[in-house]
Design a protein around this motif. Structure first.
Motif, PDB file in Angstrom:
ATOM      1  N   LEU A 461     -21.593 -34.236 101.670  1.00 55.72           N
ATOM      2  CA  LEU A 461     -21.936 -34.535 100.277  1.00 55.72           C
ATOM      3  C   LEU A 461     -20.710 -34.963  99.482  1.00 55.72           C
ATOM      4  O   LEU A 461     -19.608 -34.459  99.699  1.00 55.72           O
ATOM      5  CB  LEU A 461     -22.560 -33.304  99.622  1.00 55.72           C
ATOM      6  CG  LEU A 461     -23.894 -32.838 100.205  1.00 55.72           C
ATOM      7  CD1 LEU A 461     -24.300 -31.512  99.576  1.00 55.72           C
ATOM      8  CD2 LEU A 461     -24.981 -33.889  99.958  1.00 55.72           C
ATOM      9  N   ARG A 465     -23.570 -35.754  93.730  1.00 51.48           N
ATOM     10  CA  ARG A 465     -24.869 -35.585  94.383  1.00 51.48           C
ATOM     11  C   ARG A 465     -25.543 -34.320  93.879  1.00 51.48           C
ATOM     12  O   ARG A 465     -24.911 -33.292  93.657  1.00 51.48           O
ATOM     13  CB  ARG A 465     -24.704 -35.493  95.908  1.00 51.48           C
ATOM     14  CG  ARG A 465     -24.115 -36.717  96.555  1.00 51.48           C
ATOM     15  CD  ARG A 465     -24.948 -37.970  96.290  1.00 51.48           C
ATOM     16  NE  ARG A 465     -26.286 -37.880  96.822  1.00 51.48           N
ATOM     17  CZ  ARG A 465     -26.620 -38.210  98.077  1.00 51.48           C
ATOM     18  NH1 ARG A 465     -25.692 -38.660  98.921  1.00 51.48           N
ATOM     19  NH2 ARG A 465     -27.868 -38.131  98.485  1.00 51.48           N
ATOM     20  N   SER A 485     -32.312 -29.571 100.543  1.00 50.14           N
ATOM     21  CA  SER A 485     -32.614 -31.004 100.489  1.00 50.14           C
ATOM     22  C   SER A 485     -31.662 -31.678  99.522  1.00 50.14           C
ATOM     23  O   SER A 485     -31.101 -31.041  98.628  1.00 50.14           O
ATOM     24  CB  SER A 485     -34.072 -31.238 100.050  1.00 50.14           C
ATOM     25  OG  SER A 485     -34.281 -30.746  98.738  1.00 50.14           O
ATOM     26  N   VAL A 486     -31.503 -32.993  99.713  1.00 52.95           N
ATOM     27  CA  VAL A 486     -30.621 -33.785  98.872  1.00 52.95           C
ATOM     28  C   VAL A 486     -31.467 -34.711  98.018  1.00 52.95           C
ATOM     29  O   VAL A 486     -32.394 -35.365  98.513  1.00 52.95           O
ATOM     30  CB  VAL A 486     -29.640 -34.613  99.730  1.00 52.95           C
ATOM     31  CG1 VAL A 486     -28.751 -35.464  98.840  1.00 52.95           C
ATOM     32  CG2 VAL A 486     -28.800 -33.693 100.616  1.00 52.95           C
ATOM     33  N   ASP A 487     -31.159 -34.741  96.712  1.00 55.60           N
ATOM     34  CA  ASP A 487     -31.873 -35.624  95.796  1.00 55.60           C
ATOM     35  C   ASP A 487     -31.331 -37.035  95.959  1.00 55.60           C
ATOM     36  O   ASP A 487     -30.194 -37.318  95.580  1.00 55.60           O
ATOM     37  CB  ASP A 487     -31.688 -35.135  94.359  1.00 55.60           C
ATOM     38  CG  ASP A 487     -32.516 -35.941  93.366  1.00 55.60           C
ATOM     39  OD1 ASP A 487     -33.113 -36.950  93.781  1.00 55.60           O
ATOM     40  OD2 ASP A 487     -32.548 -35.568  92.182  1.00 55.60           O
ATOM     41  N   ASP A 488     -32.137 -37.918  96.527  1.00 51.52           N
ATOM     42  CA  ASP A 488     -31.702 -39.291  96.760  1.00 51.52           C
ATOM     43  C   ASP A 488     -32.048 -40.216  95.597  1.00 51.52           C
ATOM     44  O   ASP A 488     -31.761 -41.422  95.641  1.00 51.52           O
ATOM     45  CB  ASP A 488     -32.339 -39.860  98.043  1.00 51.52           C
ATOM     46  CG  ASP A 488     -31.759 -39.186  99.279  1.00 51.52           C
ATOM     47  OD1 ASP A 488     -30.533 -38.936  99.273  1.00 51.52           O
ATOM     48  OD2 ASP A 488     -32.512 -38.927 100.239  1.00 51.52           O
ATOM     49  N   THR A 489     -32.644 -39.678  94.527  1.00 52.05           N
ATOM     50  CA  THR A 489     -33.024 -40.511  93.383  1.00 52.05           C
ATOM     51  C   THR A 489     -31.822 -41.214  92.797  1.00 52.05           C
ATOM     52  O   THR A 489     -31.856 -42.412  92.515  1.00 52.05           O
ATOM     53  CB  THR A 489     -33.701 -39.656  92.305  1.00 52.05           C
ATOM     54  OG1 THR A 489     -34.800 -38.959  92.880  1.00 52.05           O
ATOM     55  CG2 THR A 489     -34.194 -40.534  91.164  1.00 52.05           C
ATOM     56  N   CYS A 491     -29.012 -42.002  94.174  1.00 50.83           N
ATOM     57  CA  CYS A 491     -28.503 -43.056  95.063  1.00 50.83           C
ATOM     58  C   CYS A 491     -29.364 -44.312  94.952  1.00 50.83           C
ATOM     59  O   CYS A 491     -28.861 -45.425  94.935  1.00 50.83           O
ATOM     60  CB  CYS A 491     -28.479 -42.564  96.499  1.00 50.83           C
ATOM     61  SG  CYS A 491     -27.331 -41.216  96.757  1.00 50.83           S
ATOM     62  N   THR A 492     -30.702 -44.115  94.866  1.00 53.65           N
ATOM     63  CA  THR A 492     -31.606 -45.250  94.735  1.00 53.65           C
ATOM     64  C   THR A 492     -31.359 -46.007  93.442  1.00 53.65           C
ATOM     65  O   THR A 492     -31.309 -47.227  93.408  1.00 53.65           O
ATOM     66  CB  THR A 492     -33.070 -44.770  94.792  1.00 53.65           C
ATOM     67  OG1 THR A 492     -33.279 -44.037  95.999  1.00 53.65           O
ATOM     68  CG2 THR A 492     -34.033 -45.927  94.729  1.00 53.65           C
TER      69      THR A 492
END
Length: 497
Positions: A461, A465, A485-489, A491-492
Motif C-alpha cells: 500500500l 490509499r 479490502s482496499v478501496d479502489d475508488t 485509484c479509478t
C-alpha cells in the motif's frame, strides 16, 4: 535572469499555523521565490511561531535561535519571525531576540515577498506593533465580512488578474478571485483547511482572541474551492480547522451552515474523508451531531473542548456545562454512532480548583471513554482574566495533579483502544515507516494527536490509499489491524483525470 532567492518555512504549533505557512509559501512562490525544505539551504528562514502557552513559546524561540546559528556556517542570511508569537509580542520579541532579523505580524502577510526582500537586502522593517485584534472587527458578526482586516488563511486580497496557467506548477488560486494562493509544503494525503478565524468566546485562561481577533467565517465557496484544489493535488483527507468550528456561519446569517457545507465537501471528487476539529460542547446541536454521524465520508469524530467538568471551575473559566451534561452529550453522539471517536483537552490546577473539583474531573474522564486526552497544568498567560485571580494553586500541587490526571488519562485511553479490538475500521494510509511498516489512521484518529493504526499486511500500500481493516490488537492508544479490502475508488478516479 532574475536573481535566485530561496526561502524555507519552519512551522510550529497547530494545524492553523500549517495553513498559514502554505499561504505564505503560495504568495512567495507567486513572486518568484524558490521554496526549499531545509533552512540551511535558504537565503531566508521564516519561522512561523506559536504563542499559545509557555512551552510552545519556548519552542518558537529555540527554533529562531537554531535558524540564526545557520548564518555562521550555511547559506542562510536572514531569520524572520511570523505567526502567533510574533503577532502577540511584536516589538517586545524583537528587543528580547535581536537574532531575529525581522518580526512580522499578520498585516505583513499580504506583502510577505516585499518584506523579505527588504530584509534580505539589508533594509530594516520596523517590528510589528501588537494590538488587540478583537477591536479591528465590528462587534456585530453580521458586519464583519467586508471589514478588510488581515486574516491569515483567508487571503481575501489574493491577486485577481492571475490566470491559473500563469502560475508555477503546484500553485493555484484555490477558488477564483477570493481564494488564497496556497502552495503545499509536503506530500501528506491529509491537509487542513481553514473554516474560520478568531473567537468570540472569552474563556478566562485564553489569550488567543486578543491576537487572532474576533470570529469570522470563510465563505462556503472559498472552502469548497480550496478543497477541490487540494483534491487535485492528491489530498484524500481534509481537516477543517479554526478556533471554534461550531460557530461557523453565524456571521453569514446561518448558524447551521456547517451542516449544509459538510455534505458538499464530502462530495468533492477525490476526497475520501472530511474531519471537523475544534468543537465547543456548549454550542453542539442535534442537527450537527446528525450530520457528523450520518454523512458518508464525514468522520464521526468529536474534538470537544471540555477543559474541565467541575461546575465551579468551569464558571471561573467563563465556560458552561458539568460532568453529567458532558456525559449526556457523549451519550447522544454514541447513540447515533457507537464507533464515534471523541477526544478532549483538560486544564488542572486552575485558580480555585479544589480536591473535590479534581475528583469530579477524574469521574468525568473515567466515565467518558475518550479516545485521546491532553492534560495541561495551569499557568498564567499574559493579558488573561485568570492571570489576575488571587486563589492560585501552588505550582507543586499543580504538578502533582498534572501527573495524577495524566496517568489516569493514559490508562483510560489505552483501555478505550482495547475496546476497539474486533472492530472493522476504515484506515487512510499516511506513510511507510522503516520501523513500524504501513502506518495509517482510522476515523477516530486525527493527525499528530490521536494515535495511529499499524497495518500488519499492507506492504504494497502507498500513502493515500483507503482500506478496510479489522483491529486485532492495541498498543497504548495505537491500534494494530489486518487489511480486509482496499478501496479502489480513489485509484479509478485518479486514472480518469
Amino acid at each position: 535572469m532574475p536573481e535566485r532567492r530561496t526561502v524555507a518555512l519552519v512551522t510550529l504549533g497547530c494545524a492553523r499555523n500549517e495553513v498559514d505557512s502554505e499561504e505564505l509559501a503560495g504568495r512567495l512562490a507567486a513572486d518568484g521565490w524558490e521554496l526549499v525544505e531545509e533552512a540551511a539551504d535558504a537565503d531566508v528562514a521564516v519561522v512561523n511561531t506559536c504563542g499559545f502557552v509557555e512551552a510552545a513559546k519556548k519552542d518558537s524561540v529555540d527554533a529562531l535561535l537554531e535558524a540564526n546559528d545557520l548564518k555562521d556556517h550555511g547559506r542562510t542570511q536572514a531569520v524572520v519571525a511570523v505567526g502567533c508569537m510574533a503577532e502577540r509580542y511584536g516589538k517586545e520579541l524583537a528587543e528580547a531576540l535581536p537574532e531575529a532579523d525581522g518580526v512580522l505580524g499578520f498585516d505583513d502577510y499580504a506583502d510577505i515577498s516585499g518584506r523579505l526582500q527588504t530584509i534580505l537586502s539589508g533594509g530594516n522593517i520596523e517590528a510589528h506593533a501588537p494590538r488587540d485584534r478583537r477591536k479591528l472587527l465590528p462587534i456585530s458578526p453580521a458586519e464583519r465580512q467586508d471589514a478588510g482586516v488581515a486574516l491569515p488563511g483567508h487571503a481575501q486580497d489574493a491577486p485577481q488578474d492571475t490566470a491559473p496557467e500563469d502560475l508555477p506548477e503546484g500553485l493555484a488560486p484555490a477558488s477564483g478571485p477570493r481564494a488564497p494562493l496556497r502552495r503545499r509544503l509536503g506530500s501528506s494525503p491529509v491537509a487542513s483547511v481553514k473554516l474560520a478565524s478568531g473567537c468570540d468566546r472569552r474563556c478566562s485562561f485564553c489569550a488567543i482572541p486578543s491576537f487572532r481577533g474576533s470570529f469570522i467565517s470563510r465563505r462556503p465557496s472559498d472552502v469548497l474551492g480550496e478543497t477541490r484544489w487540494l483534491a487535485e493535488q492528491g489530498v484524500k483527507e481534509i481537516m477543517l480547522v479554526s478556533e471554534n468550528n461550531t460557530s461557523y456561519g453565524k456571521d453569514l446569517g446561518d448558524i447551521r451552515l456547517l451542516e449544509t457545507l459538510l455534505p458538499e465537501l464530502a462530495a468533492v471528487d477525490g476526497i475520501e474523508r472530511i474531519r471537523v476539529s475544534y468543537l465547543q460542547p456548549a454550542e453542539m446541536r442535534p442537527g450537527l451531531i446528525d450530520v457528523l454521524t450520518g454523512t458518508d465520508k464525514v468522520a464521526p469524530y468529536f474534538d470537544l473542548s471540555f477543559q474541565h467538568s467541575a461546575p465551579g471551575v468551569l464558571r471561573a473559566m467563563r465556560r458552561f456545562g458539568d460532568t453529567d451534561r458532558f456525559l449526556g452529550l457523549l451519550e447522544q453522539i454514541r447513540t447515533k454512532a457507537p464507533e464515534a471517536g471523541a477526544r478532549s483537552n483538560f486544564i488542572v490546577g486552575f485558580p480555585g480548583e479544589t480536591e473535590s473539583d479534581l475528583a469530579e474531573l477524574e469521574r468525568f474522564i473515567t466515565e467518558a471513554r475518550l479516545d485521546a486526552v491532553g492534560v495541561f497544568g495551569y499557568s498564567d498567560e499574559d493579558g488573561t482574566e485568570a492571570a489576575t485571580y488571587d486563589n492560585k494553586v501552588d505550582p507543586e500541587v499543580v504538578a502533582e495533579r498534572l501527573a495524577k490526571v495524566s496517568w489516569l488519562a493514559e490508562e483510560l485511553t489505552s483501555q478505550r483502544a482495547e475496546e476497539r479490538v474486533g472492530e472493522t475500521v476504515r484506515v487512510l494510509v499516511d506513510r511507510i515507516d522503516e520501523e513500524d511498516g504501513v502506518v495509517g489512521r482510522a476515523a477516530h484518529q486525527a493527525p499528530e494527536t490521536d494515535g495511529v493504526t499499524i497495518l500488519t499486511n499492507g506492504r504494497d500500500l502507498a500513502p493515500g490509499r483507503m482500506v478496510e481493516a479489522k483491529v486485532v490488537a492495541s498498543e497504548g492508544v495505537d491500534l494494530v489491524a489486518e487489511v480486509l479490502s482496499v478501496d479502489d475508488t480513489a485509484c479509478t478516479e485518479e486514472a480518469g483525470r
